[in-house]
Design a protein around this motif. Structure first.
Motif, PDB file in Angstrom:
ATOM      1  N   GLU A  62       0.892  -1.504   0.016  1.00  0.00           N
ATOM      2  CA  GLU A  62      -0.116  -0.346   0.034  1.00  0.00           C
ATOM      3  C   GLU A  62       0.602   1.125   0.149  1.00  0.00           C
ATOM      4  OE1 GLU A  62      -2.622  -0.064   3.200  1.00  0.00           O
ATOM      5  OE2 GLU A  62      -3.456  -1.890   2.824  1.00  0.00           O
ATOM      6  N   ILE A  63       2.027   0.995   0.465  1.00  0.00           N
ATOM      7  CA  ILE A  63       2.743   1.962   0.977  1.00  0.00           C
ATOM      8  C   ILE A  63       3.530   2.851  -0.694  1.00  0.00           C
ATOM      9  CG2 ILE A  63       4.819   3.245   1.627  1.00  0.00           C
ATOM     10  CD1 ILE A  63       4.011   1.964   4.378  1.00  0.00           C
ATOM     11  N   ILE A  64       3.784   1.529  -1.427  1.00  0.00           N
ATOM     12  CA  ILE A  64       4.610   1.983  -2.573  1.00  0.00           C
ATOM     13  C   ILE A  64       4.231   1.564  -3.447  1.00  0.00           C
ATOM     14  CG2 ILE A  64       5.203   0.049  -4.391  1.00  0.00           C
ATOM     15  CD1 ILE A  64       7.007  -1.870  -1.973  1.00  0.00           C
TER      16      ILE A  64
ATOM     17  N   PRO B 186      11.447  -4.623  -1.085  1.00  0.00           N
ATOM     18  CA  PRO B 186      11.605  -3.992  -2.368  1.00  0.00           C
ATOM     19  C   PRO B 186      10.282  -3.526  -2.992  1.00  0.00           C
ATOM     20  CG  PRO B 186      11.554  -6.501  -1.494  1.00  0.00           C
ATOM     21  CD  PRO B 186      11.704  -5.572  -0.459  1.00  0.00           C
ATOM     22  N   ARG B 187      10.248  -2.908  -4.669  1.00  0.00           N
ATOM     23  CA  ARG B 187       8.695  -2.674  -4.857  1.00  0.00           C
ATOM     24  C   ARG B 187       8.361  -3.628  -5.477  1.00  0.00           C
ATOM     25  NH1 ARG B 187       7.244   1.808  -6.975  1.00  0.00           N
ATOM     26  NH2 ARG B 187       8.962   3.001  -6.262  1.00  0.00           N
ATOM     27  N   ALA B 188       8.953  -4.876  -5.700  1.00  0.00           N
ATOM     28  CA  ALA B 188       7.868  -6.550  -5.712  1.00  0.00           C
ATOM     29  C   ALA B 188       7.358  -7.190  -5.031  1.00  0.00           C
ATOM     30  CB  ALA B 188       8.698  -7.667  -7.123  1.00  0.00           C
ATOM     31  N   HIS B 189       5.903  -7.160  -4.815  1.00  0.00           N
ATOM     32  CA  HIS B 189       6.113  -8.033  -3.536  1.00  0.00           C
ATOM     33  C   HIS B 189       7.100  -9.392  -3.356  1.00  0.00           C
ATOM     34  CE1 HIS B 189       4.124  -8.926  -0.290  1.00  0.00           C
ATOM     35  NE2 HIS B 189       3.395 -10.687  -0.577  1.00  0.00           N
TER      36      HIS B 189
ATOM     37  N   GLY C 110      20.993  -8.367  -6.616  1.00  0.00           N
ATOM     38  CA  GLY C 110      21.763  -7.166  -6.051  1.00  0.00           C
ATOM     39  C   GLY C 110      21.987  -6.425  -5.952  1.00  0.00           C
ATOM     40  N   PRO C 111      20.300  -5.515  -7.173  1.00  0.00           N
ATOM     41  CA  PRO C 111      20.135  -4.269  -7.244  1.00  0.00           C
ATOM     42  C   PRO C 111      19.491  -3.436  -5.429  1.00  0.00           C
ATOM     43  CG  PRO C 111      19.579  -5.454  -9.268  1.00  0.00           C
ATOM     44  CD  PRO C 111      19.807  -6.922  -8.157  1.00  0.00           C
ATOM     45  N   PHE C 112      19.347  -5.062  -5.192  1.00  0.00           N
ATOM     46  CA  PHE C 112      18.190  -4.871  -3.850  1.00  0.00           C
ATOM     47  C   PHE C 112      19.073  -3.978  -2.882  1.00  0.00           C
ATOM     48  CE2 PHE C 112      16.322  -5.731   0.226  1.00  0.00           C
ATOM     49  CZ  PHE C 112      14.906  -5.142   0.356  1.00  0.00           C
ATOM     50  N   PHE C 113      20.091  -4.535  -2.891  1.00  0.00           N
ATOM     51  CA  PHE C 113      20.710  -4.495  -1.440  1.00  0.00           C
ATOM     52  C   PHE C 113      22.137  -3.752  -1.989  1.00  0.00           C
ATOM     53  CE2 PHE C 113      19.542  -8.513   0.566  1.00  0.00           C
ATOM     54  CZ  PHE C 113      19.336  -8.180   1.342  1.00  0.00           C
TER      55      PHE C 113
ATOM     56  N   ARG D  10      10.047 -14.308   7.984  1.00  0.00           N
ATOM     57  CA  ARG D  10       8.940 -15.048   8.938  1.00  0.00           C
ATOM     58  C   ARG D  10       8.190 -14.926   9.930  1.00  0.00           C
ATOM     59  NH1 ARG D  10       9.847 -18.814   4.599  1.00  0.00           N
ATOM     60  NH2 ARG D  10       8.408 -18.617   2.849  1.00  0.00           N
ATOM     61  N   ILE D  11       9.546 -15.233  11.138  1.00  0.00           N
ATOM     62  CA  ILE D  11       9.481 -15.178  12.693  1.00  0.00           C
ATOM     63  C   ILE D  11       9.899 -14.113  12.787  1.00  0.00           C
ATOM     64  CG2 ILE D  11      10.510 -15.942  14.774  1.00  0.00           C
ATOM     65  CD1 ILE D  11       8.883 -18.433  12.777  1.00  0.00           C
ATOM     66  N   SER D  12       8.770 -13.382  13.785  1.00  0.00           N
ATOM     67  CA  SER D  12       9.123 -11.942  13.948  1.00  0.00           C
ATOM     68  C   SER D  12       9.480 -10.616  12.559  1.00  0.00           C
ATOM     69  CB  SER D  12      10.270 -11.367  14.223  1.00  0.00           C
ATOM     70  OG  SER D  12      10.108 -12.083  15.693  1.00  0.00           O
ATOM     71  N   GLN D  13       8.743 -11.286  11.538  1.00  0.00           N
ATOM     72  CA  GLN D  13       8.380 -10.487  10.540  1.00  0.00           C
ATOM     73  C   GLN D  13       6.823  -9.662  10.591  1.00  0.00           C
ATOM     74  OE1 GLN D  13       8.899 -12.565   6.793  1.00  0.00           O
ATOM     75  NE2 GLN D  13       9.004 -10.855   5.362  1.00  0.00           N
ATOM     76  N   SER D  14       6.916  -8.625  11.161  1.00  0.00           N
ATOM     77  CA  SER D  14       5.851  -8.653  11.171  1.00  0.00           C
ATOM     78  C   SER D  14       4.886  -8.032   9.483  1.00  0.00           C
ATOM     79  CB  SER D  14       5.731  -6.608  12.177  1.00  0.00           C
ATOM     80  OG  SER D  14       6.690  -5.500  11.082  1.00  0.00           O
ATOM     81  N   VAL D  15       5.289  -7.503   9.086  1.00  0.00           N
ATOM     82  CA  VAL D  15       4.665  -6.916   7.989  1.00  0.00           C
ATOM     83  C   VAL D  15       5.101  -8.515   7.395  1.00  0.00           C
ATOM     84  CG1 VAL D  15       4.360  -5.533   5.562  1.00  0.00           C
ATOM     85  CG2 VAL D  15       4.319  -4.777   7.962  1.00  0.00           C
ATOM     86  N   PRO D  16       4.472  -9.417   6.029  1.00  0.00           N
ATOM     87  CA  PRO D  16       4.925 -10.159   5.624  1.00  0.00           C
ATOM     88  C   PRO D  16       5.330  -9.536   3.867  1.00  0.00           C
ATOM     89  CG  PRO D  16       2.401 -10.425   5.488  1.00  0.00           C
ATOM     90  CD  PRO D  16       2.911  -9.229   6.138  1.00  0.00           C
ATOM     91  N   HIS D  17       6.296  -9.216   3.610  1.00  0.00           N
ATOM     92  CA  HIS D  17       6.218  -8.139   2.754  1.00  0.00           C
ATOM     93  C   HIS D  17       8.082  -8.069   3.414  1.00  0.00           C
ATOM     94  CE1 HIS D  17       5.833  -5.038  -0.730  1.00  0.00           C
ATOM     95  NE2 HIS D  17       7.534  -5.515  -0.592  1.00  0.00           N
TER      96      HIS D  17
END
Length: 137
Positions: free
Chosen positions: A8-10, A43-46, A57-60, A86-93
């Motif tokens: 939604e932010i993206i 990343p822009r792509a989900h 590479g480009p992301f990092f 996944r674990i402790s990942q508050s948003v699944p992105h």
């Protein structure tokens, strides 16, 4: 089509204090920062996890640029860069935390106390300081 908070932010459907945005990634302030100036790089792509990211590479390269900009723009002595899968990942992105650090700042281990910005103007000033320190494209 995913509809998680970061998508939604993206898409511009939810407000955020954006530091940078391009075809690879969007970087914005965490709304509950460990320390003020804490930036999330997504990343822009989900994708949900690092294993799902096709072109690492480009992301990092964006994460690296934001880490430098946080140090330079906020005059931080260093950064803490972290990611959960996944674990402790508050948003699944997939998202990478870039947290400004200074000696004796109180951060210990993996306990992440959170703070808030006093106003929208204060948050905007942190986002602007980091954005200004990013290299020109």
């Amino acid at each position: 089509m995913s509809t998680d908070l970061f998508c939604e932010i993206i898409a511009g459907a939810r407000p955020a204090y954006v530091v940078s945005s391009d075809e690879v990634a969007v970087s914005f302030l965490d709304t509950r920062p460990v320390f003020k100036g804490h930036v999330l790089v997504v990343p822009r792509a989900h994708v949900e996890t690092l294993a799902d990211l096709a072109d690492v590479g480009p992301f990092f390269a964006r994460v690296q640029a934001v880490a430098r900009a946080v140090e330079d723009g906020l005059e931080a002595a260093g950064t803490f860069v972290a990611m959960n899968n996944r674990i402790s990942q508050s948003v699944p992105h997939l998202h990478v935390h870039v947290v400004p650090r200074n000696r004796k700042d109180g951060l210990r281990g993996f306990f992440w106390p959170r703070t808030t910005y006093e106003s929208a103007q204060e948050a905007e000033s942190y986002a602007a300081a980091v954005a200004k320190a990013l290299p020109a494209e």
